[in-house]
Design an enzyme around this catalytic site. Structure first.
Site, PDB file in Angstrom:
ATOM      1  N   TYR A 120      -5.716   4.694  -8.966  1.00  0.00           N
ATOM      2  CA  TYR A 120      -7.318   4.613  -8.876  1.00  0.00           C
ATOM      3  C   TYR A 120      -8.342   5.012  -9.727  1.00  0.00           C
ATOM      4  O   TYR A 120      -9.081   4.282  -9.782  1.00  0.00           O
ATOM      5  CB  TYR A 120      -7.440   4.067  -7.069  1.00  0.00           C
ATOM      6  CG  TYR A 120      -5.878   3.822  -6.778  1.00  0.00           C
ATOM      7  CD1 TYR A 120      -6.166   2.926  -5.741  1.00  0.00           C
ATOM      8  CD2 TYR A 120      -5.121   4.715  -5.837  1.00  0.00           C
ATOM      9  CE1 TYR A 120      -5.112   2.315  -5.404  1.00  0.00           C
ATOM     10  CE2 TYR A 120      -4.078   3.970  -5.077  1.00  0.00           C
ATOM     11  CZ  TYR A 120      -4.354   2.971  -4.655  1.00  0.00           C
ATOM     12  OH  TYR A 120      -2.792   1.660  -3.874  1.00  0.00           O
ATOM     13  N   GLU A 170      -5.142   8.314   9.251  1.00  0.00           N
ATOM     14  CA  GLU A 170      -4.891   9.141   7.956  1.00  0.00           C
ATOM     15  C   GLU A 170      -3.366   9.434   7.467  1.00  0.00           C
ATOM     16  O   GLU A 170      -2.183   9.787   8.667  1.00  0.00           O
ATOM     17  CB  GLU A 170      -5.451  10.345   7.778  1.00  0.00           C
ATOM     18  CG  GLU A 170      -4.912  11.599   7.383  1.00  0.00           C
ATOM     19  CD  GLU A 170      -4.812  11.052   6.050  1.00  0.00           C
ATOM     20  OE1 GLU A 170      -4.566  11.055   4.976  1.00  0.00           O
ATOM     21  OE2 GLU A 170      -6.181  10.043   5.003  1.00  0.00           O
ATOM     22  N   SER A 171      -2.834   8.937   6.774  1.00  0.00           N
ATOM     23  CA  SER A 171      -1.043   8.397   6.156  1.00  0.00           C
ATOM     24  C   SER A 171      -1.011  10.134   6.101  1.00  0.00           C
ATOM     25  O   SER A 171      -0.308  10.755   7.221  1.00  0.00           O
ATOM     26  CB  SER A 171      -1.184   8.168   5.074  1.00  0.00           C
ATOM     27  OG  SER A 171      -1.287   8.198   3.977  1.00  0.00           O
ATOM     28  N   CYS A 192       0.225  -1.030   0.064  1.00  0.00           N
ATOM     29  CA  CYS A 192      -0.058   0.086   0.159  1.00  0.00           C
ATOM     30  C   CYS A 192       0.863   1.478  -0.186  1.00  0.00           C
ATOM     31  O   CYS A 192       1.680   1.709   1.053  1.00  0.00           O
ATOM     32  CB  CYS A 192      -0.832   0.081   0.893  1.00  0.00           C
ATOM     33  SG  CYS A 192      -1.775   1.596   1.459  1.00  0.00           S
ATOM     34  N   THR A 214      -9.177   0.360   6.677  1.00  0.00           N
ATOM     35  CA  THR A 214      -7.667   0.555   6.034  1.00  0.00           C
ATOM     36  C   THR A 214      -6.880   0.682   6.931  1.00  0.00           C
ATOM     37  O   THR A 214      -6.732   0.742   8.115  1.00  0.00           O
ATOM     38  CB  THR A 214      -7.629   1.887   5.485  1.00  0.00           C
ATOM     39  OG1 THR A 214      -7.543   3.106   6.539  1.00  0.00           O
ATOM     40  CG2 THR A 214      -9.097   2.505   4.913  1.00  0.00           C
ATOM     41  N   VAL A 215      -5.700   0.692   6.105  1.00  0.00           N
ATOM     42  CA  VAL A 215      -4.052   0.961   6.774  1.00  0.00           C
ATOM     43  C   VAL A 215      -3.367   1.790   6.081  1.00  0.00           C
ATOM     44  O   VAL A 215      -3.950   2.040   4.882  1.00  0.00           O
ATOM     45  CB  VAL A 215      -3.033  -0.528   6.303  1.00  0.00           C
ATOM     46  CG1 VAL A 215      -3.732  -1.686   7.002  1.00  0.00           C
ATOM     47  CG2 VAL A 215      -3.241  -0.446   4.995  1.00  0.00           C
ATOM     48  N   ARG A 227     -13.809   2.165   6.554  1.00  0.00           N
ATOM     49  CA  ARG A 227     -13.650   1.281   5.717  1.00  0.00           C
ATOM     50  C   ARG A 227     -12.520   0.990   6.409  1.00  0.00           C
ATOM     51  O   ARG A 227     -11.693   1.740   7.578  1.00  0.00           O
ATOM     52  CB  ARG A 227     -12.298   2.145   4.302  1.00  0.00           C
ATOM     53  CG  ARG A 227     -13.101   2.335   3.265  1.00  0.00           C
ATOM     54  CD  ARG A 227     -13.851   1.138   2.633  1.00  0.00           C
ATOM     55  NE  ARG A 227     -14.633   1.627   0.939  1.00  0.00           N
ATOM     56  CZ  ARG A 227     -15.227   0.728   0.762  1.00  0.00           C
ATOM     57  NH1 ARG A 227     -15.422   0.095   1.093  1.00  0.00           N
ATOM     58  NH2 ARG A 227     -15.841   1.315  -0.505  1.00  0.00           N
TER      59      ARG A 227
END
Length: 350
Positions: A205, A154-155, A69, A138-139, A136
């Site tokens: 995406y 949140e990255s 990811c 998510t990672v 979601r």
């Protein structure tokens, strides 16, 4: 218990608010043929202040990540650069993403399972943090072991925390001094990130998950306009924001490194290969090679390639994955030394 939302206001100039790979089918995020990434919901902050709700402490926090990811690998790269590998533990999810969400069963080489609580699904971490969670799975996840909760998923915010909150715990003074989000450049960094996020990081995406030709072409043209803009910018600038390596470069790199092996074919982003754009390709090689291989250590092409080609069944129903290009050419000289650069205060690990 935390139920999502921002707990208090911070002065950080954060623009983007969407991150990660998620649970169930991405088709649910397609509106009128266009892929629309959902907002991340856990938005609390770790701070250097020992009296903060989430104080920076060694051994307290874990990053759950996927080596495949790009959003998660932003955080892994920052953890390496800031000398935090002995401070913040990492758990790596399995390669293939099923409709039920990321798994933690250590099925693949390089996957760790959940070494903290023995959970088998990333969804279990979310429900432990909020039993009523409806978003979601998510990672990346920045997880607090003390409270068995998610601090942030949140990255773009996690990498800002890693940039400064743990400075007192960095492995070396040089790593502590490294500032990839300097106050004097934040406006320009944010401006670059705004464009790169929408049309490149998320743009691939939008191309790959488009459900109409119109939506695909709209994303395709925006993506290639940005690649060409970056190629021109890097002709006279060592990095995206001048001579200083910043968070903008980390955020761009994680997409660029996946572009030729995956996005060109899997997501139909085939106007350019990064290897055909001399400035972008040299820039990608430089970042891959910098910091004694610290960034390269967060790139796992086996996980990257198998994840994308084997997880998106509607895009690639056969599950057959491409084998090229040869990653060895990432180690060829980048030849960007003729452009001025501020030296990174990074030294060998102690």
């Amino acid at each position: 218990m935390y139920h999502g939302g921002l707990s208090h206001t911070h002065s950080h100039h954060i623009i983007m608010s969407k991150s990660g790979e998620g649970n169930v089918s991405w088709n649910k995020d397609v509106k009128e043929g266009r892929y629309e990434r959902k907002d991340s919901l856990f938005r609390r902050w770790i701070e250097a202040d020992p009296d903060a709700e989430f104080p920076a402490e060694a051994g307290r926090y874990v990053i759950y990540a996927a080596m495949a990811c790009p959003w998660a690998c932003r955080t892994l790269a920052m953890r390496e650069l800031k000398g935090l590998t002995e401070v913040i533990e990492v758990n790596i999810v399995d390669v293939v993403l099923p409709d039920t969400g990321w798994t933690l069963e250590a099925k693949d080489e390089g996957a760790t399972g959940d070494t903290i609580n023995g959970r088998k699904q990333v969804s279990e971490i979310y429900y432990a943090a909020d039993p009523e969670y409806d978003g979601r799975f998510t990672v990346p996840i920045l997880y607090d072991k003390v409270n068995d909760t998610i601090v942030n998923n949140e990255s773009s915010e996690i990498i800002v925390m890693l940039n400064s909150a743990f400075n007192a715990l960095s492995a070396t003074p040089e790593a502590a001094a490294l500032d990839l989000y300097p106050a004097e450049l934040r406006d320009e960094i944010d401006e670059v990130n705004e464009r790169v996020y929408h049309s490149l990081n998320n743009g691939v995406y939008k191309c790959g998950f488009a459900k109409t030709q119109e939506a695909y072409e709209e994303a395709f043209h925006a993506l290639n306009d940005t690649l060409e803009w970056m190629e021109d910018r890097l002709a006279s600038s060592r990095y995206l924001v001048g001579s200083r390596f910043t968070l903008a470069d980390i955020r761009a790199f994680v997409t660029l490194i996946r572009y030729d092996p995956v996005y060109v074919t899997h997501f139909k982003t085939n106007k350019h290969r990064i290897r055909e754009l001399p400035n972008l390709w040299a820039y990608t090689r430089e970042i891959y090679q910098m910091a004694d291989g610290k960034i390269a250590s967060t790139v796992n092409f086996d996980h990257i390639i198998r994840h994308y080609y084997c997880s998106h069944n509607s895009v690639n129903p056969t599950g057959i994955y491409a084998l090229g290009p040869d990653p060895a050419d990432l180690l060829k000289p980048h030849n960007r030394d003729s452009l001025p650069a501020d030296p990174l205060p990074i030294v060998h690990d102690p």
